[in-house]
Enzyme design. Structure first.
Site, PDB file in Angstrom:
ATOM      1  N   VAL A  28       0.837  -1.207   0.000  1.00  0.00           N
ATOM      2  CA  VAL A  28       0.000   0.000   0.000  1.00  0.00           C
ATOM      3  C   VAL A  28       0.873   1.259   0.000  1.00  0.00           C
ATOM      4  O   VAL A  28       0.593   2.214  -0.728  1.00  0.00           O
ATOM      5  CB  VAL A  28      -0.966  -0.002   1.208  1.00  0.00           C
ATOM      6  N   LYS A 112      -6.169  -1.990  10.526  1.00  0.00           N
ATOM      7  CA  LYS A 112      -7.416  -2.371  11.218  1.00  0.00           C
ATOM      8  C   LYS A 112      -7.156  -2.875  12.639  1.00  0.00           C
ATOM      9  O   LYS A 112      -7.928  -2.592  13.542  1.00  0.00           O
ATOM     10  CB  LYS A 112      -8.194  -3.421  10.422  1.00  0.00           C
ATOM     11  N   VAL A 139     -11.209  -0.487   6.854  1.00  0.00           N
ATOM     12  CA  VAL A 139     -12.320  -1.421   6.625  1.00  0.00           C
ATOM     13  C   VAL A 139     -12.678  -1.373   5.153  1.00  0.00           C
ATOM     14  O   VAL A 139     -12.840  -0.298   4.582  1.00  0.00           O
ATOM     15  CB  VAL A 139     -13.571  -1.026   7.448  1.00  0.00           C
ATOM     16  N   GLY A 194      -2.727 -15.520  -4.277  1.00  0.00           N
ATOM     17  CA  GLY A 194      -2.324 -14.412  -3.406  1.00  0.00           C
ATOM     18  C   GLY A 194      -3.491 -13.787  -2.662  1.00  0.00           C
ATOM     19  O   GLY A 194      -3.331 -12.740  -2.033  1.00  0.00           O
ATOM     20  N   ASP A 208     -10.127 -11.382  11.353  1.00  0.00           N
ATOM     21  CA  ASP A 208      -9.980 -10.185  10.524  1.00  0.00           C
ATOM     22  C   ASP A 208     -11.321  -9.443  10.426  1.00  0.00           C
ATOM     23  O   ASP A 208     -11.390  -8.233  10.646  1.00  0.00           O
ATOM     24  CB  ASP A 208      -9.490 -10.608   9.127  1.00  0.00           C
ATOM     25  N   LYS A 212     -12.737  -5.565  11.787  1.00  0.00           N
ATOM     26  CA  LYS A 212     -13.355  -4.554  10.918  1.00  0.00           C
ATOM     27  C   LYS A 212     -14.757  -4.196  11.410  1.00  0.00           C
ATOM     28  O   LYS A 212     -15.169  -3.035  11.358  1.00  0.00           O
ATOM     29  CB  LYS A 212     -13.404  -5.074   9.482  1.00  0.00           C
ATOM     30  N   GLY A 309      -6.071  -4.741  -1.932  1.00  0.00           N
ATOM     31  CA  GLY A 309      -5.244  -4.446  -3.109  1.00  0.00           C
ATOM     32  C   GLY A 309      -4.550  -3.122  -2.900  1.00  0.00           C
ATOM     33  O   GLY A 309      -5.145  -2.189  -2.336  1.00  0.00           O
TER      34      GLY A 309
HETATM   35  N1  LIG Z   1      -2.605  -4.816   1.159  1.00  0.00           N
HETATM   36  C1  LIG Z   1      -3.922  -4.556   1.202  1.00  0.00           C
HETATM   37  O1  LIG Z   1      -4.675  -4.895   0.282  1.00  0.00           O
HETATM   38  C2  LIG Z   1      -4.520  -3.838   2.390  1.00  0.00           C
HETATM   39  C3  LIG Z   1      -5.895  -3.519   2.404  1.00  0.00           C
HETATM   40  C4  LIG Z   1      -6.434  -2.819   3.474  1.00  0.00           C
HETATM   41  C5  LIG Z   1      -5.611  -2.460   4.525  1.00  0.00           C
HETATM   42  N2  LIG Z   1      -4.285  -2.800   4.497  1.00  0.00           N
HETATM   43  C6  LIG Z   1      -3.471  -2.414   5.641  1.00  0.00           C
HETATM   44  O2  LIG Z   1      -2.439  -1.525   5.191  1.00  0.00           O
HETATM   45  C7  LIG Z   1      -1.281  -1.704   5.997  1.00  0.00           C
HETATM   46  C8  LIG Z   1      -0.086  -2.010   5.078  1.00  0.00           C
HETATM   47  O3  LIG Z   1      -0.378  -3.187   4.370  1.00  0.00           O
HETATM   48  P1  LIG Z   1       0.583  -3.697   3.199  1.00  0.00           P
HETATM   49  O4  LIG Z   1      -0.191  -4.739   2.461  1.00  0.00           O
HETATM   50  O5  LIG Z   1       1.144  -2.550   2.462  1.00  0.00           O
HETATM   51  O6  LIG Z   1       1.733  -4.426   4.054  1.00  0.00           O
HETATM   52  P2  LIG Z   1       3.213  -4.801   3.545  1.00  0.00           P
HETATM   53  O7  LIG Z   1       3.220  -4.995   2.087  1.00  0.00           O
HETATM   54  O8  LIG Z   1       3.667  -5.911   4.423  1.00  0.00           O
HETATM   55  O9  LIG Z   1       4.044  -3.485   3.868  1.00  0.00           O
HETATM   56  C9  LIG Z   1       4.463  -3.134   5.159  1.00  0.00           C
HETATM   57  C10 LIG Z   1       5.741  -2.346   5.026  1.00  0.00           C
HETATM   58  O10 LIG Z   1       6.111  -1.874   6.308  1.00  0.00           O
HETATM   59  C11 LIG Z   1       7.444  -2.325   6.586  1.00  0.00           C
HETATM   60  N3  LIG Z   1       7.530  -2.628   8.000  1.00  0.00           N
HETATM   61  C12 LIG Z   1       6.828  -3.557   8.677  1.00  0.00           C
HETATM   62  N4  LIG Z   1       7.157  -3.562   9.972  1.00  0.00           N
HETATM   63  C13 LIG Z   1       8.106  -2.605  10.119  1.00  0.00           C
HETATM   64  C14 LIG Z   1       8.840  -2.126  11.230  1.00  0.00           C
HETATM   65  N5  LIG Z   1       8.685  -2.641  12.437  1.00  0.00           N
HETATM   66  N6  LIG Z   1       9.729  -1.146  11.021  1.00  0.00           N
HETATM   67  C15 LIG Z   1       9.899  -0.631   9.804  1.00  0.00           C
HETATM   68  N7  LIG Z   1       9.246  -1.025   8.697  1.00  0.00           N
HETATM   69  C16 LIG Z   1       8.327  -2.008   8.858  1.00  0.00           C
HETATM   70  C17 LIG Z   1       7.654  -3.550   5.739  1.00  0.00           C
HETATM   71  O11 LIG Z   1       9.018  -3.764   5.507  1.00  0.00           O
HETATM   72  P3  LIG Z   1       9.581  -5.193   4.996  1.00  0.00           P
HETATM   73  O12 LIG Z   1       9.562  -5.101   3.508  1.00  0.00           O
HETATM   74  O13 LIG Z   1      10.931  -5.283   5.600  1.00  0.00           O
HETATM   75  O14 LIG Z   1       8.653  -6.251   5.534  1.00  0.00           O
HETATM   76  C18 LIG Z   1       6.904  -3.202   4.480  1.00  0.00           C
HETATM   77  O15 LIG Z   1       7.660  -2.443   3.590  1.00  0.00           O
HETATM   78  C19 LIG Z   1      -1.607  -2.813   6.985  1.00  0.00           C
HETATM   79  O16 LIG Z   1      -2.068  -2.259   8.182  1.00  0.00           O
HETATM   80  C20 LIG Z   1      -2.724  -3.568   6.300  1.00  0.00           C
HETATM   81  O17 LIG Z   1      -3.578  -4.265   7.187  1.00  0.00           O
HETATM   82  C21 LIG Z   1      -3.718  -3.463   3.460  1.00  0.00           C
END
Ligand SMILES: NC(=O)c1ccc[n+]([C@@H]2O[C@H](COP(=O)([O-])OP(=O)(O)OC[C@H]3O[C@@H](n4cnc5c(N)ncnc54)[C@H](OP(=O)(O)O)[C@@H]3O)[C@@H](O)[C@H]2O)c1
Length: 431
Positions: A28, A112, A139, A194, A208, A212, A309
């Site tokens: 994201v 969330k 959410v 995925g 999950d 929400k 996504g």
């Molecule tokens: N993806 C979706 O479709 C979606 C939808 C709704 C909500 N969300 C929410 O959006 C948020 C981000 O999701 P995402 O899918 O983008 O997750 P992600 O792809 O896992 O990205 C998280 C990023 O934060 C970094 N990170 C994690 N822990 C860290 C720490 N302690 N210190 C520094 N950097 C850290 C990770 O680094 P590394 O590369 O080293 O792991 C990664 O680059 C989450 O809260 C998720 O629930 C996501």
């Protein structure tokens, strides 16, 4: 306070742009940086990108003036107006968000877990420090249901919210519905595409979705709910044969999250339910999300779209940032005094579908009917499709509406029956 164009000091070297720091450059976060880069009106300026081991994250399409850092203090001590938290999880995200709010920075997050557990406290903290907290993407990802609750529906008195909030479960259930594959195969497919993680327990077992639902209850029903207080039933026992029986009843099966205010009590639950095949819930396919709200004045509303996504979620995140940057968040609605702490119950009254898998022998139906009658429960129908082995025979009993609490003792009494091969699968029928 978030600085907006009209508030910026003339001649200030800050310029009139709202300064935005991005914490977390994953799926994201990356999409957020791209969308911010496309904003051409100069109202938003990305100042920092924070991530652990940040060197490997660097992209040449990010403007050169953006500071890449793995030092969170440098972000929190900077003059950024808004911090976007996208690392996910509770720790260290919670500490970072708290520190940002305490220093007067506003925060936008898609997290969330964080909002479901700490939302009311963080909103209070934001108010104390003249900052704002937005969580529109937490959410239903890109579906703007939380912004709708915040603005378009805030004049109504909502009494019910129900939704398909977990795209993984919906993918699996609609896949079984359409291809009549076993649960395990649908799960493997979701993982290969995925849509499900290797350990999909949070999705399948309802963790999950209930987080929400807790956020929706806070934003829409002004009810403070801890996720753990909401009963979550797993979708794991649902199999292809259940869709055959559901179809006989004009229904299909979806994981439904629902919350309904009844006086001082909030009825809330997450789990697989029978829904009419031609209902809004019944028509939701693949990994889409749907949220329905019920209001005293405005009646029912529906919000459908991509619940996850990178891109759809990033749109929701940047929309929150723009909302704050335009100053619209200054007259906030969150007053912790208006949030109630209701009793949480799962004692919904519905019709029920009970599915049994038995080793066939005389007297099974009589025994089950005896237990149901002893608990004053009325049978509505009995369905048994032909063609199954007598050694493992599925059949269904539907019950007339009764409360969850009236049904549970009967299910308990059925749990030890020697002909039962699996625990009875008990599904509410939502018509
Ligand atoms: N993806 C979706 O479709 C979606 C939808 C709704 C909500 N969300 C929410 O959006 C948020 C981000 O999701 P995402 O899918 O983008 O997750 P992600 O792809 O896992 O990205 C998280 C990023 O934060 C970094 N990170 C994690 N822990 C860290 C720490 N302690 N210190 C520094 N950097 C850290 C990770 O680094 P590394 O590369 O080293 O792991 C990664 O680059 C989450 O809260 C998720 O629930 C996501």
């Amino acid at each position: 306070m978030v600085k907006i164009a009209s508030e910026a000091q003339p001649g200030s070297d800050r310029g009139s742009a709202c300064r935005v720091a991005l914490v977390g450059f994953g799926t994201v976060g990356r999409a957020v940086a791209q969308i911010l880069g496309e904003q051409r009106d100069g109202s938003l300026r990305l100042t920092h990108i924070f991530n652990r081991n940040v060197q490997r994250k660097k992209q040449d399409w990010v403007p050169r003036e953006v500071i890449w850092t793995e030092d969170i203090d440098s972000v929190l001590n900077s003059d950024a107006d808004i911090l976007i938290e996208l690392i996910g999880g509770l720790h260290p995200a919670e500490q970072m968000v708290r520190r940002a709010l305490e220093s007067g920075k506003s925060v936008v997050t898609a997290n969330k877990q964080l909002i479901a557990r700490c939302g009311p406290d963080l909103l209070k903290l934001a108010a104390i420090h003249g900052a704002h907290l937005e969580f529109g993407a937490s959410v239903a990802g890109g579906v703007p249901v939380l912004p709708a609750l915040r603005t378009g529906l805030c004049a109504d008195r909502l009494h019910g919210i129900a939704g398909i909030l977990n795209g993984t479960c919906n993918y699996i259930l609609s896949r079984i519905e359409n291809a009549r594959v076993p649960f395990s195969e649908a799960l493997e497919e979701a993982q290969a595409k995925g849509y499900a993680e290797a350990d999909a327990s949070e999705d399948l077992d309802g963790g999950d979705a209930r987080a929400k639902l807790a956020i929706l209850a806070l934003a829409g029903l002004r009810a403070r709910v801890t996720p753990e207080s909401v009963r979550a039933r797993t979708i794991r026992p649902v199999d292809a044969v259940d869709f055959d029986y559901a179809a006989e009843l004009g229904c299909t099966i979806r994981q439904i999250s629902r919350a309904e205010l009844k006086g001082e009590t909030l009825l809330a639950e997450v789990g697989p339910c029978l829904v009419a095949v031609d209902s809004p819930f019944g028509r939701v396919q693949r990994n889409l999300n749907l949220v329905l709200t019920s209001g005293q004045h405005g009646g029912d509303m529906a919000f459908l779209g991509a619940g996850a996504g990178g891109d759809p979620t990033a749109v929701a995140v940047v929309s929150d940032v723009m909302f704050l940057a335009e100053g619209l968040g200054r007259k906030k609605r969150e007053s912790s005094g208006l949030v109630s702490t209701p009793d949480i119950s799962c004692d919904f009254e519905t019709a029920w579908c009970l599915r049994f898998f038995v080793r066939d022998q005389p007297g099974i139906v009589a025994r089950l009917a005896e237990i149901l009658a002893a608990h004053h429960l009325n049978i509505d129908s009995l369905l048994q499709k032909p063609g199954f082995e007598k050694s493992s025979l599925p059949f269904v009993i539907t019950l007339e509406p009764c409360k969850d609490s009236e049904l549970r003792p009967a299910l308990q009494a059925m749990s030890g029956l020697d002909f039962a091969l699996r625990p009875c699968l008990c599904l509410p029928i939502l018509l």
